[in-house]
Design an enzyme around this catalytic site. Structure first.
Site, PDB file in Angstrom:
ATOM      1  N   SER A  52       0.849  -1.188   0.000  1.00 59.60           N
ATOM      2  CA  SER A  52       0.000   0.000   0.000  1.00 59.60           C
ATOM      3  C   SER A  52       0.883   1.235   0.000  1.00 59.60           C
ATOM      4  O   SER A  52       1.960   1.234   0.594  1.00 59.60           O
ATOM      5  CB  SER A  52      -0.885  -0.022   1.248  1.00 59.60           C
ATOM      6  OG  SER A  52      -1.250   1.287   1.606  1.00 59.60           O
TER       7      SER A  52
ATOM      8  N   GLU B 175      -7.699 -10.305  -6.663  1.00 63.29           N
ATOM      9  CA  GLU B 175      -8.825  -9.374  -6.828  1.00 63.29           C
ATOM     10  C   GLU B 175      -9.028  -9.007  -8.298  1.00 63.29           C
ATOM     11  O   GLU B 175     -10.154  -8.875  -8.775  1.00 63.29           O
ATOM     12  CB  GLU B 175      -8.576  -8.102  -6.023  1.00 63.29           C
ATOM     13  CG  GLU B 175      -8.609  -8.333  -4.523  1.00 63.29           C
ATOM     14  CD  GLU B 175      -8.073  -7.133  -3.773  1.00 63.29           C
ATOM     15  OE1 GLU B 175      -8.880  -6.433  -3.146  1.00 63.29           O
ATOM     16  OE2 GLU B 175      -6.858  -6.870  -3.812  1.00 63.29           O
TER      17      GLU B 175
END
Ligand code: ARG
Length: 463
Positions: free
Chosen positions: A283, A296
């Site tokens: 992140s 994802e």
């Protein structure tokens, strides 16, 4: 694609004005159908040989055409070919380049053939060609699942219904459930390939040709098993693309569901697996993060696959016989489905083959969820207690454990005996998850023997 100068259109004879800029943009497909170049050249070679056979080309003309096509093939392969948007599509680009090189023999190649013929052929050849590597990817993925299952044969995890812990299962049993699904996907892929097995070429624009075209020769030359018996069907049918997109959608939905599980399993709450660094991302703000982005994205991309199928169905709906230009819209749908399913299958295999399995966390998840409740009920049923009654008794045991804040493991044999006189000391073994999986006697169940049998059966099928 170079901003090539305006080229003369092969169909320009009856027109006095040119296409407007915007019409040119709407019309051109070369920016995406250039990827049909191999198939287009293969089709042209076969067609030229056939024209020679029926006396419409001389030996010298055929030689020129074959040599010209080989030169173009090499040039495209080397990246030196300049595709022109004003020549609309791959068929006209290659034909124009051929004529530029060899003159009038090139202009003869389109005798007894239409672009409707060509595109119907090229698309079928493309589906056939691309399906080969997709089949290999599917088999590779099944192989990864089989290997993982063998390696983790004794790892036990909670099996879920409603995402609530239901009964213990072998981790391999869970993985193999997907393997069987991917095997069915391979069957659906084969159906799409089967839908391409008949030759469309030799149909003309729609009505057939004013020449004695040798379709049997074309069939043999291009490796089809049969010949489409109706020229109107041949140029308007896109069922095989629907079939491919359907395969890709179903496979995509399966990949998506599996990815959803990888996302869950790799969360700190589950902790069943750890995805490798190679398939996780960080992140930009939270330094501790390892995000399952690839899982994802594969989950997300399944939407495109279903969308491509829906989009093509909508394009086809309402088209009168036979060829309509709307059909050009089949290309991006098909190509995107090919690319997306290819990437997704490869990504899935990579995530699975590099992940770490945390059997301890799986075991822990089994320690506080009454996952063997059904086994206890079956224990009583085996001793003659009607199943509905034993279900009721075990329900009461669960309630009592919950009140005390314990699982079955916190109970002694004497505690069980208070709920039913049928309980004996061996009940203590029945409540263990490792024992539970071996109590499954039915074929196709999660016992070691049955899971090993699945592994053997799958191995035979993907050989
Ligand atoms: N680019 C066209 C397609 O993809 C090829 C066929 C063109 N035929 C025609 N009659 N305009 O469908």
């Amino acid at each position: 694609m170079g901003k090539a100068k305006e080229k003369k259109k092969p169909w320009g004879g009856r027109f006095s004005g040119g296409l407007s800029g915007i019409a040119e943009k709407i019309s051109a497909s070369i920016q995406f159908d250039s990827r049909l170049w191999r198939q287009d050249i293969r089709g042209s070679r076969a067609h030229a040989k056939m024209l020679r056979r029926i006396g419409l080309l001389t030996d010298a003309e055929l030689d020129d055409i074959l040599r010209g096509l080989s030169d173009i093939e090499k040039e495209i392969e080397a990246g030196g070919f300049s595709f022109s948007a004003s020549l609309e599509d791959i068929h006209m680009n290659i034909e124009a380049a051929l004529t530029e090189r060899i003159g009038d023999a090139g202009r003869k190649l389109h005798t007894a053939r239409s672009r409707n013929d060509q595109v119907a052929l090229d698309m079928r050849l493309h589906v056939r060609d691309e399906s080969e590597s997709i089949r290999t990817l599917l088999q590779g993925l099944i192989r990864v699942l089989v290997e993982l299952s063998e390696k983790n044969i004794d790892v036990i995890m909670p099996g879920y219904t409603h995402l609530q812990v239901a009964q213990p299962v072998r981790f391999s049993h869970h993985l193999l459930a997907y393997a069987w699904g991917f095997l069915r996907d391979a069957g659906r892929l084969e159906s799409a390939v089967k839908a391409c097995e008949h030759l469309p070429l030799g149909s003309g624009a729609l009505a057939g040709l004013n020449y004695p075209v040798d379709r049997e020769f074309l069939r043999e030359e291009l490796g089809f098993t049969g010949i489409i018996p109706n020229s109107m069907d041949a140029v308007s049918d896109r069922d095989f693309i629907l079939d491919f997109c359907y395969f890709a959608s179903v496979c995509g939905v399966r990949l998506s569901r599996f990815c959803e599980e990888l996302v869950l399993w790799s969360s700190s709450e589950f902790g069943f697996i750890r995805l490798a660094d190679a398939v996780t991302t960080g992140s930009s703000i939270m330094p501790q993060k390892r995000n399952p982005d690839i899982a994802e994205l594969i989950r997300g991309k399944s939407g495109r696959l279903a969308g491509n199928l829906a989009s093509l169905l909508m394009t086809l709906k309402g088209l009168p016989m036979t060829y309509n230009r709307d059909l050009q819209e089949d290309k991006e749908r098909l190509f995107d489905s090919i690319d997306t399913v290819t990437l997704s299958l490869a990504g899935m295999a990579e995530m699975l083959s590099t992940m770490t399995v945390n059997s301890e966390r799986m075991k822990k998840a089994l320690s506080s969820n009454f996952s063997t409740a059904t086994d206890i009920a079956d224990y009583l049923a085996r001793k003659g207690v009607p199943f509905r009654t034993s279900h009721e008794i075990v329900g009461r045991i669960v309630r009592s454990c919950e009140e005390q804040g314990i699982d079955f493991f916190g109970l002694k044999a004497s505690d069980f005996k208070k709920f039913s006189p049928e309980f004996e000391d061996d009940i203590i073994d029945i409540v263990k998850p490792e024992g539970s999986v071996e109590l499954k006697l039915s074929s196709g169940g999660t016992s070691r023997k049955e899971v090993l049998a699945q592994i053997e059966a799958l191995k035979k099928m993907i050989r």
